[in-house]
Design a protein around this motif. Structure first.
Motif, PDB file in Angstrom:
ATOM      1  N   GLY A  18      -2.599   1.041  -3.716  1.00 60.30           N
ATOM      2  CA  GLY A  18      -1.389   0.432  -3.163  1.00 60.30           C
ATOM      3  C   GLY A  18      -0.737   1.336  -2.137  1.00 60.30           C
ATOM      4  N   GLY A  19      -1.531   2.235  -1.560  1.00 62.70           N
ATOM      5  CA  GLY A  19      -0.965   3.236  -0.651  1.00 62.70           C
ATOM      6  C   GLY A  19      -0.966   2.830   0.806  1.00 62.70           C
ATOM      7  N   THR A  20      -1.100   1.531   1.092  1.00 63.25           N
ATOM      8  CA  THR A  20      -1.187   1.123   2.490  1.00 63.25           C
ATOM      9  C   THR A  20       0.159   0.696   3.085  1.00 63.25           C
ATOM     10  OG1 THR A  20      -1.806  -1.154   1.903  1.00 63.25           O
ATOM     11  CG2 THR A  20      -3.605   0.436   2.220  1.00 63.25           C
TER      12      THR A  20
ATOM     13  N   ARG B 213      -5.289  -4.502  -0.332  1.00 64.49           N
ATOM     14  CA  ARG B 213      -6.176  -5.668  -0.158  1.00 64.49           C
ATOM     15  C   ARG B 213      -6.478  -5.949   1.313  1.00 64.49           C
ATOM     16  NH1 ARG B 213      -2.217  -9.707  -3.010  1.00 64.49           N
ATOM     17  NH2 ARG B 213      -0.916  -8.289  -1.795  1.00 64.49           N
TER      18      ARG B 213
ATOM     19  N   ALA C 159      -9.699  -3.093  -1.589  1.00 59.43           N
ATOM     20  CA  ALA C 159     -10.118  -3.729  -2.846  1.00 59.43           C
ATOM     21  C   ALA C 159      -8.868  -4.285  -3.510  1.00 59.43           C
ATOM     22  CB  ALA C 159     -10.796  -2.733  -3.788  1.00 59.43           C
TER      23      ALA C 159
ATOM     24  N   ARG D 134      -7.110  -5.962  -9.241  1.00 61.28           N
ATOM     25  CA  ARG D 134      -7.483  -6.885 -10.327  1.00 61.28           C
ATOM     26  C   ARG D 134      -8.989  -7.013 -10.469  1.00 61.28           C
ATOM     27  NH1 ARG D 134      -3.454 -11.505  -8.016  1.00 61.28           N
ATOM     28  NH2 ARG D 134      -4.197 -10.505  -6.100  1.00 61.28           N
TER      29      ARG D 134
ATOM     30  N   ALA E  44       0.138  -0.176  -6.764  1.00 62.63           N
ATOM     31  CA  ALA E  44       0.027  -1.568  -6.294  1.00 62.63           C
ATOM     32  C   ALA E  44       0.889  -2.463  -7.177  1.00 62.63           C
ATOM     33  CB  ALA E  44      -1.428  -2.024  -6.329  1.00 62.63           C
TER      34      ALA E  44
ATOM     35  N   PRO F  33      11.324   4.472  -9.301  1.00 61.10           N
ATOM     36  CA  PRO F  33      12.267   4.533  -8.171  1.00 61.10           C
ATOM     37  C   PRO F  33      13.421   3.555  -8.387  1.00 61.10           C
ATOM     38  CG  PRO F  33      10.001   4.059  -7.435  1.00 61.10           C
ATOM     39  CD  PRO F  33      10.058   3.832  -8.918  1.00 61.10           C
TER      40      PRO F  33
END
Ligand code: NAP
Ligand code: COA
Length: 263
Positions: free
Chosen positions: A18-20, A43, A64, A67, A93, A185
């Protein structure tokens, strides 16, 4: 940031699911700036490529769905092959939208639980034999919804609560070689999450008023928490959920509440 930390993660391998974009991208950037070899995953291939370029330092942008265990595992193997066994893995993510439980289909509930909770299990389970042990640091990005019930977010509350408990169980099972912690957070400015949860300026004012530190947090402040938890300074931290939230989970710190004592 002070120079004494330059190269703190020199040559370390960091994987951020989820680092995008958003908070997780900020975490990836901070590790890269401190010398780490970074891989980020999301994704959307365009987002992944853009994030890798934005991070620089020869970062890897992978695609990817968390899930899809097999696809996720293949991406993690690719990252470990390029950057080496992981010293740090962040699972961030997530999906969220506001909807009352009766306005949410079974699939709507399942979708968020699948991404957030099952996705975090997939990331942590899938990376375990790719970790640089001993000393590896796993971090789940959770939220205040894990602890404080929020109307219109039954899916995210359930999923993040599950993540907090998963952190504790894995900390027990995977010590002493692996430390497992979470970061919770508070409202962070300029993020997709807050665009969804507080789209109006009026909502922002309400949020600020209730938070003890009277402002939203910055992405970089959450990144600092991830750096701390993965550093030698946190060598005795495991199973901890670190709130990085300006005190917002303590309750209602608005003037009305403070003067009346009624939170
Ligand atoms: P964001 O920008 O939407 O980031 C979500 C990331 O996850 C993106 O990289 C997204 O890329 C990826 N992603 C989403 N679904 C995925 C899937 N099924 N498989 C793989 N990757 C997926 O969100 P954010 O607001 O920065 O939030 C980041 C994290 O912080 C989340 O865990 C959130 O719950 C937590 N948090 C945020 C706040 C806040 O103020 N924003 C507060 C508390 C907690 P793709 O869309 O390309 O897949
Ligand atoms: N209200 C009610 N239900 C909703 C909804 C909303 N605002 N948005 C999506 N859903 C439902 C859909 O109707 C669908 O259910 P159905 O099949 O019964 O109709 C289900 O959720 C899945 O939607 P879909 O769009 O197919 O899921 P996806 O896997 O493509 O996307 C989401 C996942 C819905 C969470 C999407 O918002 C997303 O990708 N979010 C990532 C970014 C994000 O949320 N960032 C903030 C992190 S805190």
């Amino acid at each position: 940031m002070s120079a004494f930390r330059d190269g703190l993660f020199q040559g370390k391998s960091v994987f951020v699911a989820g680092g995008t974009s958003g908070i997780n991208l900020g975490i990836a950037k901070r590790f890269a700036d401190l010398g780490a070899k970074v891989a980020v995953l999301g994704r959307n291939p365009e987002k992944a490529a853009f994030a890798a370029a934005d991070i620089g330092h020869d970062a890897l942008g992978l695609t990817a769905d968390v899930r899809d265990y097999a696809a996720l595992r293949a991406a993690m193997e690719q990252a470990a092959e390029k950057n080496g066994a992981f010293d740090v893995v962040v699972s961030g993510a997530a999906g969220n939208f506001l909807a009352p439980a009766l306005g949410m289909s079974a699939n709507g509930f399942k979708t968020v639980v699948d991404i957030d909770l099952i996705g975090t299990f997939n990331v942590f389970r899938g990376c375990h034999d790719l970790l640089n042990k001993p000393g590896a640091s796993l971090i789940a990005i959770t939220a205040g919804q894990a602890v404080n019930a929020k109307p219109l977010q039954v899916h995210a509350c359930a999923a993040k609560a599950g993540i907090n408990q998963m952190v504790r169980v894995l900390a027990m099972e995977w010590g002493p070689d692996v430390r497992v912690n979470g970061i919770s957070p508070g409202p962070i400015s300029g993020t997709e999450g807050m665009a969804r949860l507080a789209p109006n300026t009026d909502d922002h004012d309400t949020y600020f008023e209730r938070i003890p530190l009277k402002r939203w947090g910055e992405i970089e402040e959450v990144a600092e928490a991830a750096v701390f938890l993965s550093s030698e300074s946190a060598a005795y931290f495991t199973g901890t959920i670190l709130d990085c939230d300006g005190g917002s989970q303590l309750g209602d710190a608005s003037r009305t509440s403070l003067e009346s004592g009624l939170a």
